[in-house]
Motif scaffolding. Structure first.
Motif: not given
Length: 338
Positions: A243-247
């Motif tokens: 998730p943090h990488e997608l953001t």
């Protein structure tokens, strides 16, 4: 400024769990993706009992005795679950998308009301599938992993022979994860030049650098697999971003879009005030009397740049001073006469 269409590929990273699928929708919506995409298939219509798992599938699943059919059966979403996920996407204000892998699934997605259809790399050479998708779709995106230009050309010809739908083509490599040396990102531009279509990139590399670079090279669509946790069991988790990488990817892509600007080279609004500060003007290196002639060694170039530009240096040599002028004086044409 063109806005890149971002497809957050949940794929089969829900592991057959509807609650996990909803959490993936939450993540995609919070990141700001345009679509969250799943996969629609009946395993028995997709693979035969003889079909073995790919190397990356064996590596990322613990059951070494199951075949591809058995693995995929555990990853199917029911029709009821599709409706539930579509409704949840509406609630979360993100568009629902799914890739069909067989003819029955194409019909079902049309029944769901989908207008945009995605052709996965593995179906690019499936003529009955291509002909049917051309009849159903109002817009088509093609992934081109494992293919050469002749195969892509044949696929597009089949589609264009049956539909006037907009066709977009994604450069892709189907190895999970894709080695950076195998990405061949410049091929994306070749696709655009050759086929005259909107182009994009479907990414299976580790990290977020390559899709960001693709946007800088003109990608109009980015598709990227994501998961809640890379360490989960399942064929695609390890090659997905968290998730943090997608953001982070979303933020970087939007920044790159803004940074691309236009093709016109000119000072930006934000830097106009720096012109006088950073550039130089012509100043006197010594005091000059009224009527004296300007010579080369009388001049020096100093900041600020709000006087006569040094580019006019040759134009003022030989001119005469109208007044007595002190050393360090910033010249103006009002100070000079022929």
């Amino acid at each position: 400024m063109n806005r890149t269409l971002i497809i957050a590929e949940a794929g089969v990273n829900h592991n057959g769990d509807i609650n996990l699928a909803k959490k993936l929708i939450d993540v995609a919506a919070e990141a700001g993706a345009d679509y969250v995409k799943f996969q629609t298939f009946k395993a028995a219509k997709l693979v035969s009992v003889e079909a073995k798992k790919a190397d990356y599938q064996n590596k990322n699943t613990t059951n070494s005795t199951e075949n591809q059919l058995q693995m995929l059966q555990k990853l199917e979403l029911s029709e009821k679950q599709h409706y539930e996920l579509m409704s949840y996407c509406c609630e979360k204000k993100i568009k629902f998308l799914s890739t069909a892998f067989d003819l029955d699934s194409l019909e079902f997605l049309k029944k769901l009301g989908l207008k945009l259809f995605k052709i996965p790399s593995g179906e690019l050479t499936n003529l009955p599938y291509l002909e049917r998708i051309a009849e159903l779709a109002e817009e088509i995106i093609i992934s081109t992993g494992m293919s050469n230009m002749e195969e892509i050309e044949e696929t597009i010809a089949v589609l264009r022979g049956k539909t006037s739908a907009k066709i977009s083509v994604l450069h892709c490599n189907t190895e999970y994860p894709t080695p950076f040396g195998d990405v061949n990102l410049l091929a994306m531009k070749t696709l655009k030049d050759h086929f005259g279509v909107s182009i994009g990139y479907s990414d299976h590399t580790v990290g977020i650098e390559v899709p960001i670079a693709a946007v800088a090279l003109g990608a109009e669509i980015i598709e990227k697999h994501f998961t809640l946790d890379k360490t989960m069991e399942g064929p695609d988790h390890a090659a997905s971003i968290e998730p943090h990488e997608l953001t982070d990817m979303m933020r970087a892509i939007r920044n790159i879009e803004s940074a691309l600007g236009s093709s016109v080279k000119r000072p930006s609004e934000s830097e106009l005030h720096n012109i006088a500060i950073a550039r130089k003007s012509i100043h006197l290196s010594r005091a000059k009397l009224s009527g004296s002639q300007i010579k080369e060694d009388d001049l020096e170039m100093l900041r600020p740049g709000d006087g006569i530009s040094p580019m006019k240096f040759r134009n003022i040599l030989g001119l005469k001073c109208k007044f007595d002028l002190p050393k360090g004086h910033k010249l103006s044409f009002n100070d000079l006469d022929k």
